[in-house]
Design an enzyme around this catalytic site. Sequence first.
Site, PDB file in Angstrom:
ATOM      1  N   GLN A   1      -4.231  -1.505   9.787  1.00  0.00           N
ATOM      2  CA  GLN A   1      -4.254  -2.833   9.178  1.00  0.00           C
ATOM      3  C   GLN A   1      -4.826  -3.851  10.157  1.00  0.00           C
ATOM      4  OE1 GLN A   1      -3.482  -3.346   5.927  1.00  0.00           O
ATOM      5  NE2 GLN A   1      -4.000  -5.501   6.087  1.00  0.00           N
TER       6      GLN A   1
ATOM      7  N   LYS B   1       0.837  -1.204   0.000  1.00  0.00           N
ATOM      8  CA  LYS B   1       0.000   0.000   0.000  1.00  0.00           C
ATOM      9  C   LYS B   1       0.869   1.250   0.000  1.00  0.00           C
ATOM     10  CE  LYS B   1      -3.833  -2.428   2.231  1.00  0.00           C
ATOM     11  NZ  LYS B   1      -4.595  -2.711   3.462  1.00  0.00           N
TER      12      LYS B   1
ATOM     13  N   ASP C   1     -10.591   3.124   4.562  1.00  0.00           N
ATOM     14  CA  ASP C   1     -10.923   1.691   4.451  1.00  0.00           C
ATOM     15  C   ASP C   1     -12.438   1.483   4.350  1.00  0.00           C
ATOM     16  OD1 ASP C   1      -8.963  -0.308   4.303  1.00  0.00           O
ATOM     17  OD2 ASP C   1      -8.341   0.039   6.380  1.00  0.00           O
TER      18      ASP C   1
END
Length: 293
Positions: A97, A53, A120
């Site tokens: 994460q 990412k 997200d």
Amino acid sequence: MTAKIIDGKAIAAQIRQEAKNEVEVLKDRGVTPCLAAVLVGDVAASKVYVKNKRKACENIGIASVLHTPTAEISEPELLKLIDELNHDQAIHGILVQLPLPKHIDETKVIEAIDPSKDVDGFHPYNVGRLVIGLDTFRSCTPAGVQELLLRSGIDVAGQHVVIIGRSNIVGKPMANIVVQKQKGANATVTICHSRTRNLPEITRQADILISALGQPQFVKPDMVKQGAVVIDVGINRIDDPSSDKGYKLVGDVDFEPVSKVASAVTPVPGGVGPMTVAMLMVNTIKAARMLLK
Ligand code: GUN
């Protein structure tokens, strides 16, 4: 029949190029999009995902900062870090994460993220907006699947989309994306899960079968209708002594035999995976752009 292989890598590269152009426009207007990534502890797969990412950010001109607290960080300490990132004007997107260590409540952490920085799309505020069809941050993997279908010329309108898996990250948002009365949607949707009876009977009704349950090579050809489109969201590590790493990545779909039945199928790696990262870039740019309005 041999299925067309949907090239997620190429489509993701195209999206990243478009994102790069948008970043330049934002920079001309004095804004450099910035993503803060929080990687807790030492989970090998998570490290790889976060590295990918951040690499994507770098390649398209998005700034990124990385926080790597150890697995021993307390929940209040992690919430404090998120609060600081929420208040940092230079940061547009926050990515924590998952999974997090057992002693930390993931829901609390997700709810602590400012919804306007929730790239997200996991915050209940954004999930709620998605469900009722409003513009919002959408979870990157299901948003990537929709984009992959759109850009491959596969129209889901009126089609029966069957999703295997009911996770908050993929299954549930996937269903809510394709069911909307919107472009790239208007599908008839069924969600299957571990308690579903007669699973193959249902999956065989799918015009588009999306597998997101996280079990290696679970989807067999007798579960797929002739000519169906099969989207494989799974990324599973299985032992492979012949590889340097000692493992290889396989999807939820038994690729070779299924590709003899399906009309189109995504590979693993190189299918949905790169799309997740590309959509994170899109969401981060969206977060930065929101500041200009
Ligand atoms: N863990 C597995 N998938 C994801 C994702 O898309 N975002 C985050 N933050 N964690 C994940």
